[in-house]
Design an enzyme around this catalytic site. Structure first.
Site, mmCIF file in Angstrom:
data_model
loop_
_atom_site.group_PDB
_atom_site.id
_atom_site.type_symbol
_atom_site.label_atom_id
_atom_site.label_comp_id
_atom_site.label_asym_id
_atom_site.label_seq_id
_atom_site.Cartn_x
_atom_site.Cartn_y
_atom_site.Cartn_z
ATOM 1 N N ASP A 38 0.854 -1.191 0.000
ATOM 2 C CA ASP A 38 0.000 0.000 0.000
ATOM 3 C C ASP A 38 0.890 1.241 0.000
ATOM 4 O O ASP A 38 2.020 1.205 0.504
ATOM 5 C CB ASP A 38 -0.921 0.026 1.231
ATOM 6 C CG ASP A 38 -2.170 0.872 1.006
ATOM 7 O OD1 ASP A 38 -3.252 0.295 0.786
ATOM 8 O OD2 ASP A 38 -2.066 2.123 1.033
ATOM 9 N N ASP A 61 3.868 2.774 -3.838
ATOM 10 C CA ASP A 61 3.015 3.669 -4.627
ATOM 11 C C ASP A 61 2.950 3.065 -6.021
ATOM 12 O O ASP A 61 3.958 3.026 -6.736
ATOM 13 C CB ASP A 61 3.634 5.073 -4.662
ATOM 14 C CG ASP A 61 2.790 6.048 -5.470
ATOM 15 O OD1 ASP A 61 1.911 5.597 -6.242
ATOM 16 O OD2 ASP A 61 3.017 7.268 -5.332
ATOM 17 N N VAL A 62 1.786 2.603 -6.412
ATOM 18 C CA VAL A 62 1.663 1.847 -7.672
ATOM 19 C C VAL A 62 1.938 2.696 -8.914
ATOM 20 O O VAL A 62 2.052 2.163 -10.013
ATOM 21 C CB VAL A 62 0.277 1.177 -7.808
ATOM 22 C CG1 VAL A 62 0.131 0.043 -6.808
ATOM 23 C CG2 VAL A 62 -0.864 2.184 -7.683
ATOM 24 N N ASN A 88 -5.081 -3.936 -7.343
ATOM 25 C CA ASN A 88 -6.324 -3.478 -6.709
ATOM 26 C C ASN A 88 -6.321 -1.994 -6.362
ATOM 27 O O ASN A 88 -7.382 -1.368 -6.309
ATOM 28 C CB ASN A 88 -6.548 -4.313 -5.434
ATOM 29 C CG ASN A 88 -7.562 -3.690 -4.507
ATOM 30 O OD1 ASN A 88 -8.758 -3.764 -4.718
ATOM 31 N ND2 ASN A 88 -7.063 -3.014 -3.456
ATOM 32 N N TYR A 153 -12.608 8.001 -13.745
ATOM 33 C CA TYR A 153 -12.730 6.690 -13.073
ATOM 34 C C TYR A 153 -13.271 5.652 -14.055
ATOM 35 O O TYR A 153 -12.733 4.545 -14.179
ATOM 36 C CB TYR A 153 -13.636 6.840 -11.854
ATOM 37 C CG TYR A 153 -13.731 5.603 -10.983
ATOM 38 C CD1 TYR A 153 -12.764 5.329 -10.016
ATOM 39 C CD2 TYR A 153 -14.786 4.699 -11.119
ATOM 40 C CE1 TYR A 153 -12.845 4.196 -9.211
ATOM 41 C CE2 TYR A 153 -14.874 3.566 -10.327
ATOM 42 C CZ TYR A 153 -13.905 3.321 -9.371
ATOM 43 O OH TYR A 153 -13.993 2.192 -8.581
ATOM 44 N N LYS A 157 -11.532 2.256 -15.594
ATOM 45 C CA LYS A 157 -12.060 0.918 -15.342
ATOM 46 C C LYS A 157 -12.369 0.191 -16.654
ATOM 47 O O LYS A 157 -12.218 -1.025 -16.742
ATOM 48 C CB LYS A 157 -13.279 0.974 -14.413
ATOM 49 C CG LYS A 157 -12.942 1.484 -12.997
ATOM 50 C CD LYS A 157 -11.841 0.677 -12.325
ATOM 51 C CE LYS A 157 -11.593 1.070 -10.882
ATOM 52 N NZ LYS A 157 -10.457 0.328 -10.286
ATOM 53 N N THR A 188 -16.660 -0.219 1.903
ATOM 54 C CA THR A 188 -15.251 0.029 2.232
ATOM 55 C C THR A 188 -15.133 1.518 2.574
ATOM 56 O O THR A 188 -16.084 2.279 2.361
ATOM 57 C CB THR A 188 -14.306 -0.245 1.031
ATOM 58 O OG1 THR A 188 -14.519 0.772 0.049
ATOM 59 C CG2 THR A 188 -14.503 -1.613 0.424
ATOM 60 N N THR A 191 -16.534 3.881 -0.079
ATOM 61 C CA THR A 191 -17.960 3.962 -0.431
ATOM 62 C C THR A 191 -18.875 4.187 0.772
ATOM 63 O O THR A 191 -20.094 4.247 0.596
ATOM 64 C CB THR A 191 -18.406 2.635 -1.084
ATOM 65 O OG1 THR A 191 -18.086 1.574 -0.185
ATOM 66 C CG2 THR A 191 -17.706 2.398 -2.407
HETATM 67 N N1 LIG Z 1 -15.665 -0.342 -2.869
HETATM 68 C C1 LIG Z 1 -16.353 -0.462 -3.987
HETATM 69 O O1 LIG Z 1 -17.580 -0.383 -3.993
HETATM 70 C C2 LIG Z 1 -15.642 -0.729 -5.292
HETATM 71 C C3 LIG Z 1 -16.417 -1.099 -6.390
HETATM 72 C C4 LIG Z 1 -15.802 -1.362 -7.601
HETATM 73 C C5 LIG Z 1 -14.435 -1.268 -7.707
HETATM 74 N N2 LIG Z 1 -13.689 -0.885 -6.629
HETATM 75 C C6 LIG Z 1 -12.237 -0.813 -6.799
HETATM 76 O O2 LIG Z 1 -11.606 -1.634 -5.856
HETATM 77 C C7 LIG Z 1 -10.334 -1.097 -5.503
HETATM 78 C C8 LIG Z 1 -10.259 -0.947 -3.992
HETATM 79 O O3 LIG Z 1 -11.306 -0.119 -3.567
HETATM 80 P P1 LIG Z 1 -11.669 0.107 -2.033
HETATM 81 O O4 LIG Z 1 -13.118 0.347 -1.988
HETATM 82 O O5 LIG Z 1 -11.063 -0.955 -1.201
HETATM 83 O O6 LIG Z 1 -10.924 1.512 -1.777
HETATM 84 P P2 LIG Z 1 -10.269 2.135 -0.467
HETATM 85 O O7 LIG Z 1 -10.155 3.583 -0.726
HETATM 86 O O8 LIG Z 1 -11.009 1.685 0.742
HETATM 87 O O9 LIG Z 1 -8.810 1.464 -0.430
HETATM 88 C C9 LIG Z 1 -7.887 1.724 -1.447
HETATM 89 C C10 LIG Z 1 -6.482 1.474 -0.937
HETATM 90 O O10 LIG Z 1 -5.583 1.800 -2.012
HETATM 91 C C11 LIG Z 1 -4.505 2.556 -1.492
HETATM 92 N N3 LIG Z 1 -3.929 3.409 -2.539
HETATM 93 C C12 LIG Z 1 -4.432 4.558 -3.064
HETATM 94 N N4 LIG Z 1 -3.574 5.081 -3.950
HETATM 95 C C13 LIG Z 1 -2.504 4.236 -3.998
HETATM 96 C C14 LIG Z 1 -1.287 4.235 -4.710
HETATM 97 N N5 LIG Z 1 -0.973 5.223 -5.555
HETATM 98 N N6 LIG Z 1 -0.446 3.201 -4.519
HETATM 99 C C15 LIG Z 1 -0.734 2.202 -3.660
HETATM 100 N N7 LIG Z 1 -1.854 2.169 -2.931
HETATM 101 C C16 LIG Z 1 -2.739 3.166 -3.101
HETATM 102 C C17 LIG Z 1 -5.090 3.367 -0.338
HETATM 103 O O11 LIG Z 1 -4.078 3.774 0.574
HETATM 104 C C18 LIG Z 1 -6.090 2.348 0.255
HETATM 105 O O12 LIG Z 1 -5.493 1.557 1.259
HETATM 106 C C19 LIG Z 1 -10.207 0.207 -6.274
HETATM 107 O O13 LIG Z 1 -9.496 -0.025 -7.475
HETATM 108 C C20 LIG Z 1 -11.653 0.566 -6.576
HETATM 109 O O14 LIG Z 1 -11.759 1.398 -7.716
HETATM 110 C C21 LIG Z 1 -14.262 -0.617 -5.422
#
Ligand SMILES: NC(=O)c1ccc[n+]([C@@H]2O[C@H](COP(=O)([O-])OP(=O)(O)OC[C@H]3O[C@@H](n4cnc5c(N)ncnc54)[C@H](O)[C@@H]3O)[C@@H](O)[C@H]2O)c1
Length: 246
Positions: A38, A61-62, A88, A153, A157, A188, A191
């Site tokens: 992360d 940092d991705v 992710n 976004y 995706k 999460t 959201t």
């Molecule tokens: N939660 C949902 O409803 C949902 C639905 C569809 C897709 N997604 C996708 O799932 C993935 C995770 O979502 P989530 O809800 O767990 O989000 P979240 O915000 O709860 O967690 C995301 C994590 O990614 C980390 N992050 C952010 N930028 C980063 C970077 N540059 N390098 C490394 N880490 C980084 C953050 O520190 C955090 O820990 C995302 O790609 C999101 O678009 C989420």
């Protein structure tokens, strides 16, 4: 330890909270060794510590190609070649196209799309050393339809979906399967502010739980051995509802 991912080294990005953390926990519960990555090193460390010996934390940092390369070397030294990669990490961001916020666009594209390209390209060699494996790229229902106020976004995706198909075609010869995962609204930190109306049109009218996506990721990584270039949807039926109302 037994389990469907026994002996596999799994690298999960954005695993400091939310879906990535749930996927890391699900992989470890199936016997995988999990590299919890992360941008927030403290959050990654907390998740890895809670999992225990099967996990190790990495600040990553991705968006940073050099950091990716260093982390893969460190992960290999810790747990061996990478057998499962989950791209992710992602951010959400709101803005209308007519506002023309190019800086926001670039930030989202770097984090949500370019990162997936970098992650796959950096990990291929390690995955080949592992004798093949599985890549899961996190898309969304936003990779299947459009959403107003979310241009960057949604574009990312959809981009992840196309990138996944191309990677699957290129990497099949190395025994690497590449699939995209398309969650609907999952509870999460990203959201948690969603209002109850969000679920109105869904067959399953509630938030999904991160653990439900964790279990799906295990299935894709360990069981779906004839699936590649595929879209795995876990959306409570929201897409079917949209089709009816559009
Ligand atoms: N939660 C949902 O409803 C949902 C639905 C569809 C897709 N997604 C996708 O799932 C993935 C995770 O979502 P989530 O809800 O767990 O989000 P979240 O915000 O709860 O967690 C995301 C994590 O990614 C980390 N992050 C952010 N930028 C980063 C970077 N540059 N390098 C490394 N880490 C980084 C953050 O520190 C955090 O820990 C995302 O790609 C999101 O678009 C989420």
């Amino acid at each position: 330890m037994g389990g469907r991912l026994a002996g596999k080294t799994c690298l999960v990005t954005g695993a400091g909270q939310g879906l990535g953390a749930a996927i890391a926990r699900a992989f470890a519960a199936e016997g995988g060794r999990v590299a919890v990555c992360d941008i927030d090193g403290d959050k990654a460390a907390a998740v890895a510590t809670a999992i225990g010996e099967a996990a190790s934390a990495y600040e990553l940092d991705v968006r940073d190609e050099a950091a990716w390369a260093a982390v893969v070397v460190a992960v290999e030294a810790w747990g061996g070649a990478v057998g499962v990669l989950v791209n992710n990490a992602g951010i959400d961001a709101e803005g209308l196209i007519e506002d023309g916020d190019v800086a926001l666009w670039r930030r989202v594209v770097d984090t949500n799309l370019t990162s997936v390209f970098i992650g796959m390209s950096v990990c291929v060699e390690s995955m080949r050393r592992a004798g093949g494996g599985a890549i899961i790229n996190m898309s969304s229902v936003a990779g299947l339809v459009g959403f107003p106020t979310r241009a960057a976004y949604v574009a990312c995706k959809w981009g992840v979906r196309g990138l996944t198909k191309t990677a699957a075609l290129e990497l099949g010869r190395y025994g690497i399967r590449v699939n995209s995962l398309h969650p609907g609204p999952i509870r999460t930190p990203m959201t948690e502010h969603y209002p109850p109306e969000t679920f109105r049109d869904q067959a399953i009218d509630r938030f999904g739980e991160a653990e439900e996506i964790g279990r799906m990721a295990v299935f894709i990584a360990a069981e779906a051995t004839y699936s590649t270039a595929s879209e795995f949807i876990a959306d409570g039926g929201v897409m079917a509802g949209r089709a009816m109302h559009d």
